[in-house]
Design a protein around this motif. Structure first.
Motif, PDB file in Angstrom:
ATOM      1  N   LEU A   1       0.817  -1.218   0.000  1.00 18.29           N
ATOM      2  CA  LEU A   1       0.000   0.000   0.000  1.00 18.29           C
ATOM      3  C   LEU A   1       0.849   1.266   0.000  1.00 18.29           C
ATOM      4  CD1 LEU A   1      -2.989  -0.480   2.458  1.00 18.29           C
ATOM      5  CD2 LEU A   1      -3.050  -0.116  -0.012  1.00 18.29           C
TER       6      LEU A   1
ATOM      7  N   TYR B   1       2.153   1.333   4.569  1.00 19.27           N
ATOM      8  CA  TYR B   1       1.412   2.594   4.532  1.00 19.27           C
ATOM      9  C   TYR B   1       0.821   2.827   5.916  1.00 19.27           C
ATOM     10  CZ  TYR B   1      -2.517   5.586   2.943  1.00 19.27           C
ATOM     11  OH  TYR B   1      -3.429   6.580   2.746  1.00 19.27           O
ATOM     12  N   ALA B   2       1.258   3.889   6.583  1.00 17.47           N
ATOM     13  CA  ALA B   2       0.865   4.075   7.982  1.00 17.47           C
ATOM     14  C   ALA B   2       0.086   5.367   8.164  1.00 17.47           C
ATOM     15  CB  ALA B   2       2.114   4.067   8.869  1.00 17.47           C
ATOM     16  N   LEU B   3      -1.233   5.230   8.205  1.00 14.54           N
ATOM     17  CA  LEU B   3      -2.110   6.389   8.390  1.00 14.54           C
ATOM     18  C   LEU B   3      -2.877   6.270   9.718  1.00 14.54           C
ATOM     19  CD1 LEU B   3      -3.484   8.933   7.152  1.00 14.54           C
ATOM     20  CD2 LEU B   3      -5.078   7.403   6.007  1.00 14.54           C
ATOM     21  N   THR B   4      -3.434   5.086   9.977  1.00 12.64           N
ATOM     22  CA  THR B   4      -4.312   4.899  11.127  1.00 12.64           C
ATOM     23  C   THR B   4      -3.581   5.090  12.459  1.00 12.64           C
ATOM     24  OG1 THR B   4      -5.571   3.312   9.833  1.00 12.64           O
ATOM     25  CG2 THR B   4      -5.909   3.252  12.215  1.00 12.64           C
TER      26      THR B   4
ATOM     27  N   TYR C   1      -2.224  -0.935  13.543  1.00  8.91           N
ATOM     28  CA  TYR C   1      -2.812  -1.854  12.538  1.00  8.91           C
ATOM     29  C   TYR C   1      -2.149  -1.701  11.165  1.00  8.91           C
ATOM     30  CZ  TYR C   1      -6.433  -1.644  16.119  1.00  8.91           C
ATOM     31  OH  TYR C   1      -7.102  -1.652  17.311  1.00  8.91           O
ATOM     32  N   ILE C   2      -0.847  -1.595  11.128  1.00 10.67           N
ATOM     33  CA  ILE C   2      -0.187  -1.351   9.846  1.00 10.67           C
ATOM     34  C   ILE C   2       0.248  -2.685   9.209  1.00 10.67           C
ATOM     35  CG2 ILE C   2       1.652  -0.063   8.659  1.00 10.67           C
ATOM     36  CD1 ILE C   2      -0.590   1.622  10.186  1.00 10.67           C
TER      37      ILE C   2
ATOM     38  N   LYS D   1      -4.645 -11.391  15.436  1.00 12.30           N
ATOM     39  CA  LYS D   1      -5.937 -11.044  14.841  1.00 12.30           C
ATOM     40  C   LYS D   1      -6.885 -12.232  14.736  1.00 12.30           C
ATOM     41  CE  LYS D   1      -4.402  -9.545  10.882  1.00 12.30           C
ATOM     42  NZ  LYS D   1      -3.005  -9.992  10.899  1.00 12.30           N
TER      43      LYS D   1
ATOM     44  N   THR E   1       0.434  -7.516  11.184  1.00 11.28           N
ATOM     45  CA  THR E   1      -0.207  -6.211  11.421  1.00 11.28           C
ATOM     46  C   THR E   1       0.485  -5.602  12.637  1.00 11.28           C
ATOM     47  OG1 THR E   1      -2.294  -7.163  10.642  1.00 11.28           O
ATOM     48  CG2 THR E   1      -2.436  -5.075  11.804  1.00 11.28           C
TER      49      THR E   1
ATOM     50  N   VAL F   1     -12.611  -8.354   8.060  1.00 10.68           N
ATOM     51  CA  VAL F   1     -11.786  -7.143   7.972  1.00 10.68           C
ATOM     52  C   VAL F   1     -11.980  -6.404   6.636  1.00 10.68           C
ATOM     53  CG1 VAL F   1      -9.648  -8.077   7.026  1.00 10.68           C
ATOM     54  CG2 VAL F   1      -9.549  -6.265   8.707  1.00 10.68           C
TER      55      VAL F   1
ATOM     56  N   ILE G   1     -13.713  -3.428   7.021  1.00  9.34           N
ATOM     57  CA  ILE G   1     -13.101  -2.519   7.997  1.00  9.34           C
ATOM     58  C   ILE G   1     -11.930  -1.755   7.366  1.00  9.34           C
ATOM     59  CG2 ILE G   1     -11.889  -2.344  10.217  1.00  9.34           C
ATOM     60  CD1 ILE G   1     -13.447  -4.819  11.148  1.00  9.34           C
TER      61      ILE G   1
ATOM     62  N   GLU H   1      -9.121  -0.160   4.670  1.00 12.16           N
ATOM     63  CA  GLU H   1      -9.272   0.668   3.456  1.00 12.16           C
ATOM     64  C   GLU H   1     -10.604   1.424   3.458  1.00 12.16           C
ATOM     65  OE1 GLU H   1      -5.753  -0.002   1.525  1.00 12.16           O
ATOM     66  OE2 GLU H   1      -7.364   0.667   0.245  1.00 12.16           O
ATOM     67  N   GLY H   2     -11.063   1.799   4.644  1.00 13.56           N
ATOM     68  CA  GLY H   2     -12.346   2.495   4.764  1.00 13.56           C
ATOM     69  C   GLY H   2     -13.446   1.488   5.060  1.00 13.56           C
TER      70      GLY H   2
ATOM     71  N   ILE I   1     -18.101   4.044   5.895  1.00 11.22           N
ATOM     72  CA  ILE I   1     -17.392   5.180   5.285  1.00 11.22           C
ATOM     73  C   ILE I   1     -17.565   5.161   3.759  1.00 11.22           C
ATOM     74  CG2 ILE I   1     -15.061   6.121   4.863  1.00 11.22           C
ATOM     75  CD1 ILE I   1     -16.377   6.770   7.648  1.00 11.22           C
TER      76      ILE I   1
ATOM     77  N   VAL J   1     -20.764   6.713   3.107  1.00  9.78           N
ATOM     78  CA  VAL J   1     -20.701   8.172   3.276  1.00  9.78           C
ATOM     79  C   VAL J   1     -20.111   8.804   2.004  1.00  9.78           C
ATOM     80  CG1 VAL J   1     -19.571  10.050   4.558  1.00  9.78           C
ATOM     81  CG2 VAL J   1     -20.541   8.092   5.806  1.00  9.78           C
TER      82      VAL J   1
END
Ligand SMILES: Cc1cc2nc3c(=O)[nH]c(=O)nc-3n(C[C@H](O)[C@H](O)[C@H](O)COP(=O)(O)OP(=O)(O)OC[C@H]3O[C@@H](n4cnc5c(N)ncnc54)[C@H](O)[C@@H]3O)c2cc1C
Length: 408
Positions: A106, A140-143, A173-174, A218, A226, A382, A385, A387-388, A392, A395
């Motif tokens: 990612l 990819y580390a956003l959360t 959770y990366i 998990k 993760t 998951v 859950i 990737e959005g 979401i 939305v």
């Protein structure tokens, strides 16, 4: 005009990965899940084979930053759709294995979208010669603990000191985050600025102040890593600010993250379809083998009808994946369609896994050595859950429908 026919190359990819999945990956699936890892030798062999399956216009990650490959301008790109076809087949075999395949993961799309030529050459160059040396991953580390769906609310801070950036905060959770050679990490110069304050950095393994926290245990996708990442006065050279300072004069910092999702959501949706199809096919074969001759016809018909409902929903989800990837390949903005594919696939595949267990009765609930249904049931959750979440996606879709006031 969308054409759902697969090209010769795409058919070859589908057939090749399908038989690899059936005869090589699937038989290892339960033991990988139990041991919580994908054997390294297997990943090496897979990477060698995967080279043959790569579509003509898919660039080898280690070649990125080099001169673009020659392509016939009249021939439409097939990269995204071919990747979706491959993702469905691999997830059918084992989704955790697919997530564990070495490469930029990612972390690739944001570097591809906004990295400078030097950054592309440097960070994709890491994956050169993997067949001879150690396996390598990107992530990819956003959360963060307080910011998952609400990505605008990230709190990991960054401040410039001389020619370095100093990062402080925590990511959770990366996927492949602990073993990654580098993580694309999102931080903020000022949380009150929301998205406009975001910056993306490529943080390399071994950077002082960057530590790995816990590795999560998990429910599903257990063979894939993760991880939690911790930044304490972590000093990142200014050359690692993704895209350089110029990329952040507007809201680009945040848009970088979102661009990633437009391309990857349909691929995640394709994986969900793969898991759902695995459960559907298992239940269908179980019913064929056990019910046709031994049960009264009305009961068989009722079960066949349930299977038809599952099959219809999976096919509809796959059509949305194909549409979203067709648009991505044609360079047409596809945020709404990408979210539609993900929302539909997560639900269709979860439905498939639940129905498959119920249709197989007690057999479906077994957690013995041969019980893949139980594993797919754990794996699929998951997909609604990461990737959005499904909510979401809904939305995103409703916002686009309501603001565009154009239904389709
Ligand atoms: C196995 C796994 C791998 C992952 N890999 C990565 C990775 O590589 N990189 C990364 O950065 N992150 C990763 N994540 C994190 C993942 O992206 C987040 O878990 C996800 O975005 C949801 O965030 P959250 O867990 O904080 O839940 P929350 O955002 O707290 O959501 C909780 C619930 O509230 C609902 N909700 C929230 N906001 C709204 C709203 N506005 N409207 C309606 N409902 C809403 C959600 O749908 C959900 O049902 C991973 C997670 C998992 C489980």
């Amino acid at each position: 005009m969308i054409d759902f026919t697969l090209s010769k190359k795409q058919k070859d990819v589908q057939d090749g990965i399908r038989s690899l999945g059936k005869y090589v990956i699937r038989p290892m699936s339960l033991s990988m899940d139990r041991n919580k890892e994908v054997p390294e030798q297997f990943l090496r062999n897979f990477m060698r084979l995967a080279k043959g399956f790569r579509s003509d216009d898919v660039v080898d990650p280690s070649e990125e930053g080099a001169a673009p490959r020659e392509r016939d301008p009249n021939k439409p790109s097939e990269t995204n759709r071919t990747s979706a076809i491959a993702a469905e087949e691999l997830a059918w075999a084992d989704a955790a294995m697919l997530l564990s395949v070495p490469g930029p993961g990612l972390g690739g799309p944001p570097i591809r979208a906004t990295g400078t030529p030097e950054q592309k050459a440097r960070f994709f160059g890491v994956f050169k010669d993997m067949d001879k040396g150690p396996l390598k991953w990107g992530a990819y580390a956003l959360t963060e603990p307080g910011a998952g769906s609400d990505v605008a609310g990230i709190r990991t801070s960054c401040r410039k000191e001389g020619n370095e950036w100093v990062l402080n905060g925590r990511k959770c959770y990366i996927t492949n985050g602990a073993r990654a050679s580098w993580n694309v990490v999102f931080a903020t110069v000022d949380p009150s600025l929301g998205r406009a304050g975001h910056r993306a950095f490529v943080v390399e393994k071994g950077t002082p102040g960057f530590e790995i926290g816990k590795i999560e245990d998990k429910m599903g996708l257990r063979a894939n890593e993760t991880a939690e990442l911790v930044f304490e006065d972590c000093r990142v050279p200014e050359e690692n600010l993704l895209g350089g300072e110029a990329a952040y004069v507007s809201k680009e910092g945040f848009m970088t993250a979102m661009k990633t999702f437009d391309n990857t959501r349909p691929l995640v949706a394709a994986m969900a379809v793969g898991i759902g199809r695995a459960a559907y096919e298992y239940a269908r074969d179980f019913v064929k083998d056990n019910y046709v001759l031994s049960r009264p016809v009305p009961r068989y018909a009722a079960i066949a009808e349930r299977l038809a409902r599952v099959g219809r929903r999976l096919e509809a989800a796959r059509s949305l994946v194909y549409r979203a990837t067709y648009m991505a390949d044609a360079g047409i903005p596809n945020a709404k369609e990408a979210s539609m594919s993900k929302a539909a696939a997560g639900q269709a595949a979860t439905f498939a896994c639940i129905e498959a267990i119920e249709i197989c009765g007690a057999h479906g609930s077994l957690a013995t050595e041969h019980a893949l249904l139980e594993k797919w049931f754990r794996d699929i959750k998951v997909y609604d859950i990461f990737e959005g979440t499904g909510n979401i996606q809904r939305v995103v879709i409703s916002k686009r429908l309501m603001t565009g006031l154009k239904a389709f």
